[in-house]
Design an enzyme around this catalytic site. Structure first.
Site, PDB file in Angstrom:
ATOM      1  N   ASP A  62      65.167  31.760  47.246  1.00 60.69           N
ATOM      2  CA  ASP A  62      64.130  32.599  46.636  1.00 60.69           C
ATOM      3  C   ASP A  62      62.780  31.890  46.665  1.00 60.69           C
ATOM      4  O   ASP A  62      61.740  32.496  46.906  1.00 60.69           O
ATOM      5  CB  ASP A  62      64.468  32.880  45.165  1.00 60.69           C
ATOM      6  CG  ASP A  62      65.634  33.830  45.046  1.00 60.69           C
ATOM      7  OD1 ASP A  62      66.141  34.271  46.102  1.00 60.69           O
ATOM      8  OD2 ASP A  62      66.034  34.109  43.908  1.00 60.69           O
ATOM      9  N   ALA A  63      62.828  30.572  46.392  1.00 58.81           N
ATOM     10  CA  ALA A  63      61.566  29.813  46.332  1.00 58.81           C
ATOM     11  C   ALA A  63      60.861  29.846  47.682  1.00 58.81           C
ATOM     12  O   ALA A  63      59.640  30.033  47.759  1.00 58.81           O
ATOM     13  CB  ALA A  63      61.848  28.382  45.903  1.00 58.81           C
ATOM     14  N   SER A 111      41.201  53.695  49.773  1.00 59.77           N
ATOM     15  CA  SER A 111      41.146  52.276  49.444  1.00 59.77           C
ATOM     16  C   SER A 111      39.668  51.914  49.246  1.00 59.77           C
ATOM     17  O   SER A 111      38.815  52.803  49.255  1.00 59.77           O
ATOM     18  CB  SER A 111      41.792  51.523  50.597  1.00 59.77           C
ATOM     19  OG  SER A 111      41.609  50.166  50.435  1.00 59.77           O
ATOM     20  N   LEU A 112      39.360  50.665  49.085  1.00 56.80           N
ATOM     21  CA  LEU A 112      37.965  50.250  48.905  1.00 56.80           C
ATOM     22  C   LEU A 112      37.579  49.217  49.945  1.00 56.80           C
ATOM     23  O   LEU A 112      38.403  48.394  50.346  1.00 56.80           O
ATOM     24  CB  LEU A 112      37.769  49.628  47.514  1.00 56.80           C
ATOM     25  CG  LEU A 112      37.862  50.556  46.308  1.00 56.80           C
ATOM     26  CD1 LEU A 112      37.839  49.749  45.021  1.00 56.80           C
ATOM     27  CD2 LEU A 112      36.712  51.557  46.310  1.00 56.80           C
ATOM     28  N   GLU A 142      32.995  47.908  37.103  1.00 57.61           N
ATOM     29  CA  GLU A 142      34.321  47.908  36.478  1.00 57.61           C
ATOM     30  C   GLU A 142      35.090  46.688  36.924  1.00 57.61           C
ATOM     31  O   GLU A 142      34.821  46.135  37.982  1.00 57.61           O
ATOM     32  CB  GLU A 142      35.113  49.156  36.920  1.00 57.61           C
ATOM     33  CG  GLU A 142      34.458  50.450  36.546  1.00 57.61           C
ATOM     34  CD  GLU A 142      35.135  51.663  37.191  1.00 57.61           C
ATOM     35  OE1 GLU A 142      36.171  51.494  37.857  1.00 57.61           O
ATOM     36  OE2 GLU A 142      34.602  52.766  37.017  1.00 57.61           O
ATOM     37  N   LYS A 144      38.243  44.974  38.583  1.00 56.22           N
ATOM     38  CA  LYS A 144      39.268  45.372  39.540  1.00 56.22           C
ATOM     39  C   LYS A 144      40.591  44.847  38.993  1.00 56.22           C
ATOM     40  O   LYS A 144      40.830  43.646  38.934  1.00 56.22           O
ATOM     41  CB  LYS A 144      38.966  44.794  40.924  1.00 56.22           C
ATOM     42  CG  LYS A 144      39.931  45.264  41.975  1.00 56.22           C
ATOM     43  CD  LYS A 144      39.308  45.107  43.362  1.00 56.22           C
ATOM     44  CE  LYS A 144      40.334  45.031  44.478  1.00 56.22           C
ATOM     45  NZ  LYS A 144      41.460  45.923  44.425  1.00 56.22           N
ATOM     46  N   ASP A 146      44.423  44.037  38.731  1.00 55.58           N
ATOM     47  CA  ASP A 146      45.427  43.652  39.729  1.00 55.58           C
ATOM     48  C   ASP A 146      46.791  44.208  39.315  1.00 55.58           C
ATOM     49  O   ASP A 146      47.542  43.583  38.574  1.00 55.58           O
ATOM     50  CB  ASP A 146      45.483  42.129  39.842  1.00 55.58           C
ATOM     51  CG  ASP A 146      46.032  41.689  41.176  1.00 55.58           C
ATOM     52  OD1 ASP A 146      46.268  42.556  42.048  1.00 55.58           O
ATOM     53  OD2 ASP A 146      46.228  40.479  41.356  1.00 55.58           O
ATOM     54  N   ARG A 165      50.469  55.252  45.057  1.00 57.85           N
ATOM     55  CA  ARG A 165      49.482  55.515  46.094  1.00 57.85           C
ATOM     56  C   ARG A 165      50.137  55.675  47.468  1.00 57.85           C
ATOM     57  O   ARG A 165      49.702  56.474  48.286  1.00 57.85           O
ATOM     58  CB  ARG A 165      48.475  54.355  46.122  1.00 57.85           C
ATOM     59  CG  ARG A 165      47.452  54.473  47.212  1.00 57.85           C
ATOM     60  CD  ARG A 165      46.416  53.373  47.091  1.00 57.85           C
ATOM     61  NE  ARG A 165      45.485  53.456  48.203  1.00 57.85           N
ATOM     62  CZ  ARG A 165      45.681  52.894  49.386  1.00 57.85           C
ATOM     63  NH1 ARG A 165      46.790  52.196  49.600  1.00 57.85           N
ATOM     64  NH2 ARG A 165      44.808  53.023  50.354  1.00 57.85           N
ATOM     65  N   TYR A 253      40.561  54.660  36.083  1.00 58.16           N
ATOM     66  CA  TYR A 253      39.220  54.341  36.580  1.00 58.16           C
ATOM     67  C   TYR A 253      38.613  55.388  37.502  1.00 58.16           C
ATOM     68  O   TYR A 253      37.527  55.201  38.021  1.00 58.16           O
ATOM     69  CB  TYR A 253      39.200  52.978  37.272  1.00 58.16           C
ATOM     70  CG  TYR A 253      40.335  52.745  38.256  1.00 58.16           C
ATOM     71  CD1 TYR A 253      40.485  53.542  39.383  1.00 58.16           C
ATOM     72  CD2 TYR A 253      41.263  51.733  38.036  1.00 58.16           C
ATOM     73  CE1 TYR A 253      41.520  53.325  40.279  1.00 58.16           C
ATOM     74  CE2 TYR A 253      42.301  51.507  38.927  1.00 58.16           C
ATOM     75  CZ  TYR A 253      42.430  52.310  40.050  1.00 58.16           C
ATOM     76  OH  TYR A 253      43.442  52.100  40.921  1.00 58.16           O
ATOM     77  N   LYS A 318      30.544  51.066  41.570  1.00 61.82           N
ATOM     78  CA  LYS A 318      30.475  52.446  42.052  1.00 61.82           C
ATOM     79  C   LYS A 318      29.075  53.004  41.811  1.00 61.82           C
ATOM     80  O   LYS A 318      28.503  52.795  40.733  1.00 61.82           O
ATOM     81  CB  LYS A 318      31.502  53.320  41.308  1.00 61.82           C
ATOM     82  CG  LYS A 318      32.940  52.867  41.532  1.00 61.82           C
ATOM     83  CD  LYS A 318      33.939  53.560  40.607  1.00 61.82           C
ATOM     84  CE  LYS A 318      35.333  52.987  40.861  1.00 61.82           C
ATOM     85  NZ  LYS A 318      36.330  53.442  39.860  1.00 61.82           N
ATOM     86  N   LYS A 342      35.587  40.922  45.736  1.00 59.61           N
ATOM     87  CA  LYS A 342      36.843  40.201  45.486  1.00 59.61           C
ATOM     88  C   LYS A 342      36.565  38.785  45.019  1.00 59.61           C
ATOM     89  O   LYS A 342      35.784  38.063  45.640  1.00 59.61           O
ATOM     90  CB  LYS A 342      37.660  40.137  46.778  1.00 59.61           C
ATOM     91  CG  LYS A 342      38.021  41.505  47.331  1.00 59.61           C
ATOM     92  CD  LYS A 342      39.331  41.994  46.793  1.00 59.61           C
ATOM     93  CE  LYS A 342      40.452  41.465  47.651  1.00 59.61           C
ATOM     94  NZ  LYS A 342      41.732  42.049  47.375  1.00 59.61           N
ATOM     95  N   CYS A 436      52.279  -1.570  41.279  1.00 60.45           N
ATOM     96  CA  CYS A 436      51.003  -0.874  41.152  1.00 60.45           C
ATOM     97  C   CYS A 436      50.134  -1.144  42.382  1.00 60.45           C
ATOM     98  O   CYS A 436      49.912  -2.305  42.733  1.00 60.45           O
ATOM     99  CB  CYS A 436      50.303  -1.359  39.887  1.00 60.45           C
ATOM    100  SG  CYS A 436      48.617  -0.754  39.757  1.00 60.45           S
ATOM    101  N   CYS A 439      46.990  -3.432  41.199  1.00 60.48           N
ATOM    102  CA  CYS A 439      47.051  -4.825  40.741  1.00 60.48           C
ATOM    103  C   CYS A 439      48.336  -5.533  41.134  1.00 60.48           C
ATOM    104  O   CYS A 439      48.468  -6.732  40.901  1.00 60.48           O
ATOM    105  CB  CYS A 439      46.864  -4.895  39.229  1.00 60.48           C
ATOM    106  SG  CYS A 439      48.257  -4.262  38.293  1.00 60.48           S
ATOM    107  N   CYS A 454      51.916   1.263  34.757  1.00 61.81           N
ATOM    108  CA  CYS A 454      51.608  -0.040  35.315  1.00 61.81           C
ATOM    109  C   CYS A 454      51.708  -1.049  34.175  1.00 61.81           C
ATOM    110  O   CYS A 454      51.186  -0.821  33.087  1.00 61.81           O
ATOM    111  CB  CYS A 454      50.190  -0.042  35.893  1.00 61.81           C
ATOM    112  SG  CYS A 454      49.555  -1.695  36.189  1.00 61.81           S
ATOM    113  N   CYS A 460      44.832  -4.941  35.413  1.00 65.49           N
ATOM    114  CA  CYS A 460      44.854  -3.890  36.439  1.00 65.49           C
ATOM    115  C   CYS A 460      43.471  -3.248  36.548  1.00 65.49           C
ATOM    116  O   CYS A 460      43.006  -2.589  35.623  1.00 65.49           O
ATOM    117  CB  CYS A 460      45.889  -2.831  36.101  1.00 65.49           C
ATOM    118  SG  CYS A 460      45.884  -1.468  37.290  1.00 65.49           S
TER     119      CYS A 460
END
Ligand code: IVH
Length: 721
Positions: A62-63, A111-112, A142, A144, A146, A165, A253, A318, A342, A436, A439, A454, A460
């Site tokens: 998934d990652a 769309s914009l 306005e 936007k 998300d 949409r 909107y 707008k 954006k 380190c 040092c 350290c 150091c």
């Protein structure tokens, strides 16, 4: 759950490749590699989504999948000209269209066009001017939002249809799910028109998103990549009960269609009218009249971005007057009367060149990523924190990896994770070095501790540098001019090695150092002298004791008034103080018993640091009996009232005029004519440090020679810049 939907929510995304939309604007030259990368990512994401959803046989974690989606999203944000309504990022979490009945939009959901810079905005204003022959009479600005664009249709005030949409012409019927969102009116108030279609954005507030992901984690279900995916996934699945449980909200909107309503002259009037029907207007929506005001709105919206309860990815501007909107009309894709500015993307993918460690003022070894510089969150980032060794291991970030970098607002850039699908086997696993790099002392990690340190102490150079910088900073000793540059110079020339050495610096020792003239030396000496008299709480902060921050420092200062008393206090006594507690008490005790620190404190005292606060007003003494004082100018550690009260508390007298009888004039910053008068009459003049000494020691303090004033010097001094 990630960008892919959970099986339980019945998703089998398999995008239809034949439906790829082309965009009207031609891609910029030199973006060929990016274009190829975007196309490749889209293909791979579709493939893996199908492996997961359709075949029940995922090939990647998934990652990894989420990292690919994040990378694609970042690239698409960077290249709006390569937008594609059929991109898997638009489809993420998408249910198959068979799940929902198709809805053909009565009026296309446009769309914009995007603007990425002030120049783009200026170009838009130019286009408006060209078509209208004049600047528009006003604009609506306005946020936007998300989230997921939807259209709601009401007949005689009753919600009859809710649709996504989709591709702009045909969306999906998600009425049942939208009904489950409390914020969406099912029945309009006021005087509803016969037919009304409004458009808006369904979104998930950030707190709801965090809570949802916490629940998902507890249930060992997939995590959502971001609030937008979570909102989209919550609407585009079959169970309205799930939608209802997801804390979604909406901002309306845009008006889509109206029959039998009032005559409306402008967009802002429309929004106000919609509010009378029960659609809450976003409080950030503002009407402005000039392009300059539009830009000011955009800048402010960007600053406020992090503080909002929900995610915004830009500003939509707008043209307000509907007559002007009609004149401007539409392109194939978007209205000419609106534009989306954006915000810069907050995530980006780049190469991790190296992992290095930084030794902090407490000796903590913090790994950080050295990156191929990348523009993210509005700035070029070449380094990002990796927090600690456990985090590096947990994220499995390797040297040579492609990594997702995030920089949101003023937050320190961080490495989110690797894009493991881009590994070629040359990447190397990082380990905390055993010595380190600064040092050569051992780096040790105590049992049960997250942080490796350290063990070099004040030997150091990295640690000393950070310690000195902290020590001299505001809120601590506040030594003006003692930034990294000065610290580095003084360390390199071995003029100082520990904070205590600062108070043994002499003008002679600095004479002849490149870039340092008499003026800057004089200024630094004066700043150091002022630091000797810093309030006790500042001194405690300056010592940089772990778990003893500025509020604990204030509590300690108020209770003991004297650094020696604090450092001698038994742990149990410290722990019992309201506002201190066991952890701080133990840390303080441990700090105070360490020989290096004992030596440091002694050296501070030997150098003239006072580290003792005057007794509070009310506790009278007679130390200043017979002393008459005039205060002029602004002191840093005292208000005028506090200074006068301290004199009176010591048994002294405060007068307003300077005469031969005046014992001393206390001169702060920007002193008035009283200073000149004192000099004329030969009355002793004390700076703030001298004033504190006077309070502490009484008239004996007046016998000290004042520091000579530095000679003015014409040349600017880079050493103190
Ligand atoms: S107006 C014809 N206003 O942005 C104009 N859109 O990039 C229609 N969006 O599909 C859109 N906040 O999903 C408009 N205040 C706002 C918006 C907004 C978010 C979304 C919307 C649209 C997309 C276009």
């Amino acid at each position: 759950m990630g960008s892919r939907k959970r099986k339980a929510e019945g998703s089998t995304t398999d995008a239809d490749e034949s439906a790829v939309q082309t965009t009207s604007s031609a891609p910029r030259e030199g973006d060929a590699a990016q274009r190829e990368r975007i196309a490749g990512l889209r293909e791979r994401i579709r493939y893996h989504a199908a492996r997961y959803h359709r075949d029940d046989d995922p090939e990647i974690s998934d990652a990894d999948y989420d990292a690919m989606v994040r990378e694609l999203e970042a690239l698409e944000q960077q290249h709006p000209e390569l937008a594609d309504g059929d991109s898997p990022t638009a489809e993420v979490g998408a249910a198959p269209s068979e799940l929902f009945a198709p809805v053909v939009h009565a009026a296309r959901m446009f769309s914009l066009d995007n603007a990425m810079s002030e120049d783009d905005m200026a170009a838009w204003h130019q286009r408006l001017l060209r078509t209208l022959g004049a600047t528009p009479t006003g604009y609506t600005c306005e946020l936007k939002i998300d989230g997921l664009a939807i259209a709601l249709t009401y007949e005689h005030g009753k919600l009859v249809l809710g649709a996504t949409r989709g591709d702009g012409s045909t969306g999906e019927d998600v009425t049942a799910n939208l009904r489950a969102i409390a914020k969406i009116p099912k029945q309009l108030g006021g005087a509803p028109p016969a037919v009304l279609e409004v458009r808006g954005e369904v979104y998930m507030p950030t707190a709801a998103f965090d809570a949802l992901n916490r629940r998902q984690a507890e249930a060992q279900a997939r995590l959502f990549a971001n609030p937008r995916n979570a909102a989209a996934g919550s609407v585009r699945q079959k169970d309205a009960g799930v939608t209802a449980s997801r804390d979604l909200s909406i901002w309306i909107y845009q008006l889509g269609r109206i029959e039998g309503g009032p005559a409306l002259g402008s967009h802002s009037e429309t929004l106000d009218y919609l509010a009378t029907l029960g659609f809450e207007k976003n409080p950030a929506t503002t009407h402005v009249t000039t392009p300059a005001e539009v830009m000011a709105y955009i800048r402010q919206a960007q600053l406020d971005r992090g503080a909002r309860a929900y995610q915004t990815d830009g500003v939509v501007v707008k043209v307000d007057a509907l007559a002007e909107q009609r004149e401007l009309g539409f392109t194939a894709k978007a209205p000419r009367w609106a534009i989306a500015f954006k915000f810069p993307p907050e995530e980006q993918v780049t190469r991790l060149r190296a992992i290095e460690i930084n030794i902090g003022r407490t000796g903590a070894a913090t790994p950080f990523a050295v990156l191929e510089p990348v523009f993210v969150g509005g700035a070029t980032v070449g380094m990002a924190t990796l927090h600690n060794a456990d985090e590096v291991a947990r994220k499995d970030v390797r040297i040579g990896d492609w990594v997702v970098v995030r920089r949101a607002g003023d937050v320190i850039p961080e490495v989110v994770g690797p894009v493991t699908s881009r590994r070629d086997g040359t990447e190397t696993v990082w380990q905390m070095p055993s010595v380190c790099p600064s040092c050569g002392s051992a780096i040790v990690r105590a049992e049960g501790e997250k942080i490796a340190r350290c063990s070099g102490g004040f030997t150091c150079p990295s640690r000393v540098r950070e310690y000195l910088f902290h020590f001299a900073s505001r809120g601590a000793m506040d030594i003006e001019g003692m930034g990294y540059r000065t610290v580095d110079t003084l360390l390199a020339l071995r003029k100082i090695a520990t904070p205590g050495d600062i108070f043994f610096l002499t003008p002679d020792a600095l004479q002849g150092v490149e870039g340092w003239g008499d003026t800057s030396i004089g200024k630094l000496m004066a700043a150091i002298d002022r630091a000797r008299a810093r309030p006790l709480a500042n001194v405690i902060v300056a010592l940089g004791i772990r778990h003893v921050g500025s509020s604990a420092a204030r509590v300690l200062a108020q209770r003991y008034r004297d650094l020696r008393a604090i450092l001698a206090a038994p742990e149990e006594e410290l722990a019992a103080i309201d506002g201190i507690g066991q952890v701080s008490a133990a840390s303080l005790r441990q700090w105070a018993d360490e020989p290096d620190n004992v030596a440091l404190v002694e050296r501070l005292f030997a150098g003239g640091v006072i580290a003792r606060d005057p007794e509070p007003a009310g506790e009278r003494s007679d130390r200043l009996a017979g002393v008459s004082v005039v205060v002029t100018g602004t002191l840093e550690g005292f208000t005028r009232e506090q200074a006068e009260a301290a004199i009176v508390a010591g048994g002294g007298k405060v007068t307003s005029g300077v005469s031969k009888k005046t014992s001393a004039v206390i001169a702060g910053a920007s002193p008035g004519s009283k200073l000149a008068k004192a000099q004329q009459l030969g009355v002793p003049v004390l700076d703030e440090a001298g004033f504190v000494r006077l309070l502490e020691q009484g008239p004996a303090a007046l016998e000290r020679e004042p520091e000579p004033e530095p000679e003015p010097e014409p040349e600017p001094d880079p050493g103190l810049a």
